[in-house]
Write an enzyme that holds these catalytic residues in place. Structure first.
Site, short mmCIF file in Angstrom:
data_model
loop_
_atom_site.label_atom_id
_atom_site.label_comp_id
_atom_site.label_asym_id
_atom_site.label_seq_id
_atom_site.Cartn_x
_atom_site.Cartn_y
_atom_site.Cartn_z
N ASN A 9 5.04 2.15 -5.58
CA ASN A 9 4.24 3.27 -5.08
C ASN A 9 4.88 4.54 -5.61
O ASN A 9 5.92 4.97 -5.12
CB ASN A 9 4.23 3.25 -3.55
CG ASN A 9 3.36 4.35 -2.97
OD1 ASN A 9 2.79 5.17 -3.70
ND2 ASN A 9 3.25 4.37 -1.65
N ARG A 90 0.33 0.72 -6.37
CA ARG A 90 -0.59 1.39 -5.46
C ARG A 90 -1.21 2.59 -6.17
O ARG A 90 -0.49 3.42 -6.74
CB ARG A 90 0.15 1.87 -4.22
CG ARG A 90 -0.77 2.63 -3.31
CD ARG A 90 -0.04 3.35 -2.21
NE ARG A 90 -1.02 4.07 -1.40
CZ ARG A 90 -0.79 5.26 -0.88
NH1 ARG A 90 0.36 5.86 -1.04
NH2 ARG A 90 -1.72 5.85 -0.17
N HIS A 179 -6.56 4.57 2.62
CA HIS A 179 -5.81 3.59 3.43
C HIS A 179 -6.50 2.23 3.41
O HIS A 179 -6.31 1.40 4.31
CB HIS A 179 -5.71 4.01 4.92
CG HIS A 179 -4.85 5.21 5.18
ND1 HIS A 179 -5.15 6.14 6.14
CD2 HIS A 179 -3.68 5.60 4.63
CE1 HIS A 179 -4.21 7.07 6.16
NE2 HIS A 179 -3.30 6.76 5.25
N ARG A 240 -2.41 17.53 8.28
CA ARG A 240 -3.78 17.79 7.85
C ARG A 240 -4.68 18.02 9.07
O ARG A 240 -4.53 17.34 10.08
CB ARG A 240 -4.35 16.60 7.06
CG ARG A 240 -3.64 16.33 5.76
CD ARG A 240 -4.39 15.27 4.95
NE ARG A 240 -3.54 14.72 3.92
CZ ARG A 240 -3.23 13.43 3.82
NH1 ARG A 240 -3.72 12.54 4.66
NH2 ARG A 240 -2.44 13.01 2.85
N GLU A 383 1.24 -2.91 3.70
CA GLU A 383 0.47 -2.61 2.49
C GLU A 383 1.10 -3.24 1.26
O GLU A 383 0.40 -3.67 0.35
CB GLU A 383 0.36 -1.08 2.32
CG GLU A 383 -0.57 -0.48 3.36
CD GLU A 383 -0.46 1.03 3.47
OE1 GLU A 383 0.48 1.50 4.14
OE2 GLU A 383 -1.30 1.73 2.90
#
Ligand code: AMP
Length: 396
Positions: A9, A90, A179, A240, A383
């Site tokens: 990642n 990813r 996601h 956010r 993940e």
């Protein structure tokens, strides 16, 4: 054949990696390259010898990957094409080009690059990582797994924004959702825990980490999700804002004289829990609330209110709900968030058992009372394992 996959990642100044044994699901080694491009960088590698840290300038991702190779060679485990069945990458934005994992070649690289307009902060560093890894592991297949792919099953009614469709088409403006790797993993794991085929279930997955999103999953397919063109839309997050009236942007431009970049930073990096109460980590927010900080109290109220609204909306979209699964840093650990966001929904068959909820489980755990119409669970996400599995599945 070995089923070890190196999952990478890659961010703008970091490369996280994990060597996953797909059969056992265990991480055999992991690490992180940090502060790429800064004066001094570091690599922390955890393998059979324990933890090793290297500190030196790391000008780019190529140097970072070389250091990772060296740490594997010096401290194990052995990493060559005979044990490595794939390298999984990813990638945040696959647009409507990638509805599943892709074997990386020059054409796939070019497509990921072409999608950079939609994810300027993510796709370019992913590409830098992919290129460096292809040099470092030239004999292994590389597979890109996209955060957006799982949401490619969204129906047009869910992914279309109500704006001029010529403009939308010209600029590829639609809901993509993110996601997805986590929502897919958690929805399958939820079905496995309930002992039922995922095809027979309607599930709401709440991925609540520093970034947060909700997804409605019908029969194993994503049919609605809270993040949109970018990960800014939807739930309240660490930094956010999630949903706001888009007119806030024009207002800030016209009245406050803020630039587009200023507003981008405000909404993506200075909003959410940080903007509301000056803290991003939920543990700190709860501590401040308990100490009487009113801004922290309001921040939590806003967080719960938004989350409950999404649960209700997705309940309505799905018609009936078999399970609600909480996952990621907050979803897996924060008993208050789980309890408050589902409070008062008993008429919908949704309830959380206080005793069962007092857990931070490492395995899927039911937290609703026996006999509840909707099973509420905590399902730890993974993940990296999902990326590794998808890579192996693609390669057959
Ligand atoms: P993630 O992005 O999934 O790694 O989640 C990171 C976030 O999880 C942190 O910013 C915290 O807000 C939250 N978190 C981690 N541990 C806990 C905990 N024990 N209680 C509450 N929140 C937690």
């Amino acid at each position: 054949m070995s089923q070890d996959v190196l999952v990478i990642n890659s961010g703008s100044s970091s490369i996280k990696y994990q060597l996953v044994d797909v059969e056992s699901g265990e991480a055999i080694a992991s690490g992180i390259v940090e502060r790429i491009g800064q004066e001094t960088g570091s690599v922390t590698h955890t393998g059979p010898d324990g933890k090793t840290t290297l500190e030196q300038p790391i000008p780019d991702h190529e140097v970072g990957m070389d250091l990772v190779l060296r740490l594997f060679a010096d401290h194990g485990p052995v990493l060559d094409a005979s044990v490595l069945s794939a390298v999984g990458h990813r990638v945040v934005q696959g647009g409507d080009v990638f509805s599943g994992p892709a074997l990386v070649d020059d054409d796939v690289e070019a497509k990921i690059e072409a999608l950079s307009d939609l994810a300027p902060l993510h796709n370019p560093p992913h590409l830098a990582g992919i290129r460096a890894a292809r040099h470092a592991f030239p004999d292994s297949p590389h597979v890109a797994v996209f955060d957006t792919s799982f949401h490619q099953t969204l129906p047009p009614a869910a992914y279309t924004y109500a704006i001029d469709q010529d403009v939308a088409r010209r600029y590829a403006i639609r809901r993509y959702g993110f996601h997805g790797t986590s929502h897919l993993y958690v929805s399958r794991k939820t079905a496995e825990t309930l002992g039922k085929p995922v095809e027979d279930l309607n599930i709401i997955v709440l991925h609540l980490g520093n970034g947060a999103s909700a997804t409605a999953v019908r029969g194993g397919h994503s049919v609605e999700t809270s993040m949109g063109l970018t990960p800014l839309e939807g739930l309240v997050m660490g930094t956010r804002s999630g949903d706001i009236d888009p007119a806030v942007v024009f207002h800030l431009q016209r009245v406050a004289g803020m630039s587009t970049d200023d507003i981008d930073v405000l909404l993506n990096r200075k909003s959410g829990m940080l903007g509301l109460c000056g803290r991003t980590d939920m543990r700190d927010v709860h501590a401040a609330d308990e100490a009487g900080d009113e801004t922290a109290h309001l921040a939590l109220e806003v967080y719960y209110h938004r989350l409950k609204g999404y649960v209700g909306a997705y309940y309505a979209q799905l018609g009936h709900v078999d399970a609600i699964a909480f996952t990621a840093g907050i979803g897996e650990n924060d008993t208050e968030v789980r309890a408050h966001s589902l409070a008062g929904l008993e008429r919908l068959g949704i309830a959380v058992d206080a005793e069962r909820n007092a857990v931070r489980p490492k395995v899927p755990t039911v937290i609703s009372p026996d006999g509840a119409e909707v099973t509420v669970l905590v399902v730890p996400t993974n993940e990296e394992l999902e990326i590794a599995r998808q890579a192996v599945a693609l390669l057959g």
